[in-house]
Write a protein that holds these residues in place. Structure first.
Motif, PDB file in Angstrom:
ATOM      1  N   LEU A  10       5.111 -64.964 -28.948  1.00  0.00           N
ATOM      2  CA  LEU A  10       5.033 -63.526 -28.716  1.00  0.00           C
ATOM      3  C   LEU A  10       5.048 -63.228 -27.225  1.00  0.00           C
ATOM      4  O   LEU A  10       4.622 -64.050 -26.403  1.00  0.00           O
ATOM      5  N   LYS A  11       5.539 -62.056 -26.883  1.00  0.00           N
ATOM      6  CA  LYS A  11       5.583 -61.623 -25.488  1.00  0.00           C
ATOM      7  C   LYS A  11       4.174 -61.711 -24.893  1.00  0.00           C
ATOM      8  O   LYS A  11       3.204 -61.268 -25.508  1.00  0.00           O
ATOM      9  N   GLY A  12       4.087 -62.302 -23.700  1.00  0.00           N
ATOM     10  CA  GLY A  12       2.804 -62.448 -23.025  1.00  0.00           C
ATOM     11  C   GLY A  12       2.047 -63.714 -23.376  1.00  0.00           C
ATOM     12  O   GLY A  12       1.010 -63.989 -22.793  1.00  0.00           O
ATOM     13  N   GLN A  13       2.560 -64.475 -24.335  1.00  0.00           N
ATOM     14  CA  GLN A  13       1.907 -65.731 -24.705  1.00  0.00           C
ATOM     15  C   GLN A  13       2.706 -66.909 -24.148  1.00  0.00           C
ATOM     16  O   GLN A  13       3.918 -66.806 -23.949  1.00  0.00           O
ATOM     17  N   SER A  14       2.031 -68.017 -23.928  1.00  0.00           N
ATOM     18  CA  SER A  14       2.721 -69.195 -23.400  1.00  0.00           C
ATOM     19  C   SER A  14       2.841 -70.320 -24.425  1.00  0.00           C
ATOM     20  O   SER A  14       3.496 -71.318 -24.167  1.00  0.00           O
ATOM     21  N   THR A  15       2.213 -70.155 -25.586  1.00  0.00           N
ATOM     22  CA  THR A  15       2.295 -71.186 -26.621  1.00  0.00           C
ATOM     23  C   THR A  15       2.924 -70.609 -27.886  1.00  0.00           C
ATOM     24  O   THR A  15       2.770 -69.432 -28.194  1.00  0.00           O
ATOM     25  N   ALA A  16       3.615 -71.469 -28.601  1.00  0.00           N
ATOM     26  CA  ALA A  16       4.270 -71.070 -29.844  1.00  0.00           C
ATOM     27  C   ALA A  16       3.320 -71.224 -31.025  1.00  0.00           C
ATOM     28  O   ALA A  16       2.439 -72.088 -31.023  1.00  0.00           O
ATOM     29  N   THR A  17       3.521 -70.385 -32.015  1.00  0.00           N
ATOM     30  CA  THR A  17       2.817 -70.496 -33.288  1.00  0.00           C
ATOM     31  C   THR A  17       3.752 -71.189 -34.265  1.00  0.00           C
ATOM     32  O   THR A  17       4.932 -70.868 -34.340  1.00  0.00           O
ATOM     33  N   GLN A  18       3.246 -72.155 -35.015  1.00  0.00           N
ATOM     34  CA  GLN A  18       4.055 -72.904 -35.970  1.00  0.00           C
ATOM     35  C   GLN A  18       3.741 -72.450 -37.385  1.00  0.00           C
ATOM     36  O   GLN A  18       2.585 -72.323 -37.771  1.00  0.00           O
ATOM     37  N   LEU A  19       4.791 -72.237 -38.157  1.00  0.00           N
ATOM     38  CA  LEU A  19       4.662 -71.960 -39.587  1.00  0.00           C
ATOM     39  C   LEU A  19       5.394 -73.063 -40.337  1.00  0.00           C
ATOM     40  O   LEU A  19       6.500 -73.443 -39.967  1.00  0.00           O
ATOM     41  N   VAL A  20       4.785 -73.581 -41.383  1.00  0.00           N
ATOM     42  CA  VAL A  20       5.460 -74.508 -42.295  1.00  0.00           C
ATOM     43  C   VAL A  20       5.850 -73.671 -43.503  1.00  0.00           C
ATOM     44  O   VAL A  20       4.993 -73.077 -44.154  1.00  0.00           O
ATOM     45  N   GLN A  22       9.132 -63.041 -28.308  1.00  0.00           N
ATOM     46  CA  GLN A  22       9.831 -63.449 -27.086  1.00  0.00           C
ATOM     47  C   GLN A  22      10.868 -64.529 -27.361  1.00  0.00           C
ATOM     48  O   GLN A  22      11.961 -64.513 -26.819  1.00  0.00           O
ATOM     49  N   SER A  23      10.516 -65.497 -28.217  1.00  0.00           N
ATOM     50  CA  SER A  23      11.440 -66.587 -28.527  1.00  0.00           C
ATOM     51  C   SER A  23      11.072 -67.214 -29.870  1.00  0.00           C
ATOM     52  O   SER A  23       9.980 -66.986 -30.392  1.00  0.00           O
ATOM     53  N   TYR A  24      12.001 -68.003 -30.392  1.00  0.00           N
ATOM     54  CA  TYR A  24      11.743 -68.715 -31.644  1.00  0.00           C
ATOM     55  C   TYR A  24      12.495 -70.038 -31.639  1.00  0.00           C
ATOM     56  O   TYR A  24      13.452 -70.227 -30.884  1.00  0.00           O
ATOM     57  N   MET A  25      12.049 -70.955 -32.478  1.00  0.00           N
ATOM     58  CA  MET A  25      12.716 -72.242 -32.678  1.00  0.00           C
ATOM     59  C   MET A  25      12.644 -72.577 -34.163  1.00  0.00           C
ATOM     60  O   MET A  25      11.703 -72.169 -34.852  1.00  0.00           O
ATOM     61  N   LEU A  26      13.623 -73.322 -34.611  1.00  0.00           N
ATOM     62  CA  LEU A  26      13.668 -73.781 -35.997  1.00  0.00           C
ATOM     63  C   LEU A  26      13.557 -75.295 -36.011  1.00  0.00           C
ATOM     64  O   LEU A  26      14.073 -75.964 -35.117  1.00  0.00           O
ATOM     65  N   GLY A  27      12.918 -75.842 -37.032  1.00  0.00           N
ATOM     66  CA  GLY A  27      12.803 -77.282 -37.122  1.00  0.00           C
ATOM     67  C   GLY A  27      12.792 -77.772 -38.560  1.00  0.00           C
ATOM     68  O   GLY A  27      12.472 -77.023 -39.486  1.00  0.00           O
ATOM     69  N   TYR A  28      13.164 -79.037 -38.707  1.00  0.00           N
ATOM     70  CA  TYR A  28      13.135 -79.677 -40.019  1.00  0.00           C
ATOM     71  C   TYR A  28      12.739 -81.133 -39.837  1.00  0.00           C
ATOM     72  O   TYR A  28      13.311 -81.841 -39.003  1.00  0.00           O
ATOM     73  N   ASN A  29      11.761 -81.586 -40.596  1.00  0.00           N
ATOM     74  CA  ASN A  29      11.312 -82.972 -40.556  1.00  0.00           C
ATOM     75  C   ASN A  29      11.975 -83.697 -41.730  1.00  0.00           C
ATOM     76  O   ASN A  29      11.632 -83.448 -42.892  1.00  0.00           O
TER      77      ASN A  29
END
Length: 77
Positions: free
Chosen positions: A25-35, A6-13
């Motif tokens: 993912l479609k139908g979910q309200s929380t994002a999954t984070q991958l490092v 459904q959506s994605y975001m990119l990040g850098y620390n």
């Protein structure tokens, strides 16, 4: 099982020098984070910016683009 992203975001620390990739993912309200490492970050960001739709396979744990016709979007001289 395939589920559309459904959506994605990119990040850098900058402090820890870690790259983050988030997806929902479609139908979910929380994002999954991958490092991820820099190379994976670049590949994922390119895929998600330039290809649509993107789906996630929960059995194989991978992303895939939608099907395209051979030669679509190819530039010719």
């Amino acid at each position: 099982m395939w589920t559309q992203v459904q959506s994605y975001m990119l990040g850098y620390n900058a402090g820890s020098k870690e790259f983050y990739f988030y997806y929902t993912l479609k139908g979910q309200s929380t994002a999954t984070q991958l490092v991820v490492d820099a190379q994976t970050f670049m590949a994922l960001s390119d895929m998600f910016r330039n290809e649509q739709p993107i789906s996630y396979n929960s059995q194989g744990n991978y992303f895939a683009t939608g099907a395209e016709r051979v030669g679509d979007n190819d530039r010719r001289p």
